[in-house]
Enzyme design. Structure first.
Site, short mmCIF file in Angstrom:
data_model
loop_
_atom_site.label_atom_id
_atom_site.label_comp_id
_atom_site.label_asym_id
_atom_site.label_seq_id
_atom_site.Cartn_x
_atom_site.Cartn_y
_atom_site.Cartn_z
N TYR A 41 -10.93 11.29 5.27
CA TYR A 41 -11.44 10.41 4.41
C TYR A 41 -11.36 8.64 4.48
O TYR A 41 -12.61 8.39 4.82
CB TYR A 41 -11.74 11.25 3.06
N ASN A 62 0.98 -1.12 0.34
CA ASN A 62 0.70 0.03 -0.30
C ASN A 62 1.13 0.93 0.19
O ASN A 62 1.75 1.40 0.59
CB ASN A 62 -0.58 0.49 0.91
N GLY A 63 1.09 1.78 -1.01
CA GLY A 63 1.46 3.29 -1.37
C GLY A 63 2.37 3.32 -2.78
O GLY A 63 2.10 2.07 -3.32
#
Ligand code: SF4
Length: 496
Positions: free
Chosen positions: A268, A122-123
């Protein structure tokens, strides 16, 4: 999330890993289900299992396009195919183009001289193109367009004598954002970049150790949250003697950690029932709403009138509650109402919308409760405005219910720059804040509301915890990128 109903930035991925239980694949499945909001285009799980006939560990893999429930729907996948006591999994969202490439679905796995290795990421790596070009010049053949694949090649090419040192060697060469789960034949490894852009946490259930992008992945399997993987830390989970789930912590490099946690995770991306960066998302999101009310209250012309505050489900629910709470605390009469109802059954649609639908695409996902909006002073609270098209359509929808006034409040500052660390944003010229030249009054006119208020960057940062020396990335609001970025990065390379 349906592309018809939202122009929010999208999170690229979720990662999950389990060590030390024969139920590793099933736990990973449930973890990925809880992390579905971080990627909805494809999902994959790889497990490590001892094959007695071969006399060595063997990896099993299952991955496909679709939501978690669909990808693993065949009855025997989790029990008969994905056997073994170590597993890693990944949910992916990617930009168009790259999303059609099946090879890009993670986890990636290879077999090389020191055994099997699988990785889920992730990234985004910010020096991806530079490293890829070098590797290609030296003869490396790539199977995907993903930045994650370069980590596998760097590991395989490393001259270090063992897999852990090879992984550290590879991770010292990449820059940008990575929260990783890596599986070798006998170990689960979790690693996080020196800025810690993306969250990554460690949990336990009995002797099993779990690694997840967010702690909601622990809750669903009744695992206990232990701690975060720290920025710049590599955690090795293996067995030592009879002890399973042994944790060894190493630094990836000598560089001291410089936290730049993604503030947008609080605004968010993460679920409000998660703890990220060691803190409750719900608490921070509520504070964003409170600070927004403090700095941007809506005061009706008739001082005796109670304003009706509505959330945009589900992402602004918590900030809206904070907004109403603070309005009342500050002596401004406000009432929380559920004025927008979201249909949870609108999935991805491939039917071309007709002219009417094109004019107000949010209608496919939202409807109003007209009775609570008619003749009232209405405040819509949302977490962010990106292109502004959805916000404008929401305003039009609310206006059809006959309110007296419509005001818009945003629990983050105007978005002016794309993310280079793992979120998919539109191009700068597509962002409404840029189209309106940074002029809030021009954005107000575009949305067609009576007033518009954003949270300032200072108030946003003041809403996030700082007691442990946390630093935050705010680049999409400020243009200050804490880690240098490649100038010519292509959108279809934003994979992880
Ligand atoms: S640019 Fe925005 S979305 Fe990206 S890491 Fe920074 S704060 Fe998060």
């Amino acid at each position: 999330m349906s592309p018809l109903a939202s122009d929010k930035p999208r999170c690229h991925c979720a990662v999950f890993g389990v060590f030390g239980t024969p139920a590793a694949a099933q736990m990973t499945y449930f973890g990925l289900l809880a992390l579905q909001h971080r990627g909805q285009e494809a999902s994959g799980i790889v497990t490590s299992d001892y094959d007695a006939a071969l006399g060595r560990q063997r990896f099993h893999i299952h991955k496909d396009f679709g939501l978690v429930n669909d990808v693993y729907k065949e009855g025997d996948v989790l029990t008969d195919v994905l056997r073994g006591s170590i597993a890693i999994g990944h949910n992916r969202y990617s930009t168009s183009g790259a999303s059609e490439n099946r090879h890009n679905i993670q986890p990636f796995m290879v077999h090389y001289r020191d055994g099997n290795i699988a990785i889920a990421h992730n990234g985004n790596l910010t020096n991806f193109r530079e490293i890829r070009s070098t590797l290609e010049r030296e003869g490396t053949i790539f199977q995907t367009t993903s930045d994650t694949e370069i980590i596998l090649h760097l590991i395989a090419r490393s001259k270090e004598p063992n897999q852990i040192d090879q992984i550290r060697d590879a991770l010292r060469q990449v820059r940008g954002a990575f929260s990783l789960v890596i599986m070798t034949d006998s170990q689960l490894i979790a690693a996080r970049d020196n800025s810690g852009f993306r969250p990554l946490s460690i949990g336990r259930k009995g002797e099993a150790v779990i690694v997840a992008s967010e702690t909601v992945g622990f809750d669903i399997i009744d695992a206990e949250y232990v701690r975060d993987v720290q920025p710049g830390e590599l955690v090795i989970i293996d067995s030592e003697g009879a002890k399973s789930g042994q944790l060894t912590s190493l630094r990836i490099s000598d560089e001291p950690p410089r936290p730049h946690f993604c503030i947008f995770e609080y605004i968010y991306f993460s679920r409000p029932d998660s703890q990220i960066f060691g803190h409750s998302v719900d608490k921070v999101r509520r504070k964003l709403g409170k600070n927004l009310a403090h700095s941007s209250p809506v005061l009706p012309k008739d001082p005796g009138e109670k304003v009706v505050v509505i959330n945009v489900p589900d992402s602004s629910n918590t900030a809206t509650m904070g907004y109403v709470q603070q309005m009342n605390k500050d002596g401004h009469s406000a009432k929380l109402e559920i004025g927008l109802i979201r249909s949870h059954y609108v999935g991805r649609t491939f039917i071309q919308p007709n002219q009417d639908v094109r004019q107000n695409k949010v209608k496919t996902k939202f409807n109003t409760v007209k009775g609570v909006l008619k003749d009232r002073v209405v405040v819509i609270v949302d977490d962010s405005i990106v292109r502004g098209t959805t916000s404008k359509q929401l305003v039009q929808l609310v206006k059809l219910a006959g309110p007296k006034e419509v005001h818009f409040r945003v629990s983050s500052p105007p978005i002016t720059h794309p993310c280079q660390y793992g979120m998919d944003f539109p191009t700068p010229k597509e962002l409404v804040a840029n189209q309106c030249g940074g002029d809030v009054e021009a954005i107000r006119r575009y949305l067609g509301v009576d007033s518009l208020g954003y949270l300032s960057e200072e108030a946003m940062l003041a809403s996030a915890p700082h007691e442990n020396g946390e630093g935050y990335c705010t680049a999409c609001f400020s243009g200050r990128y804490p880690v240098p970025i490649e100038e010519t990065r292509g959108k279809d390379e934003n994979e992880a």
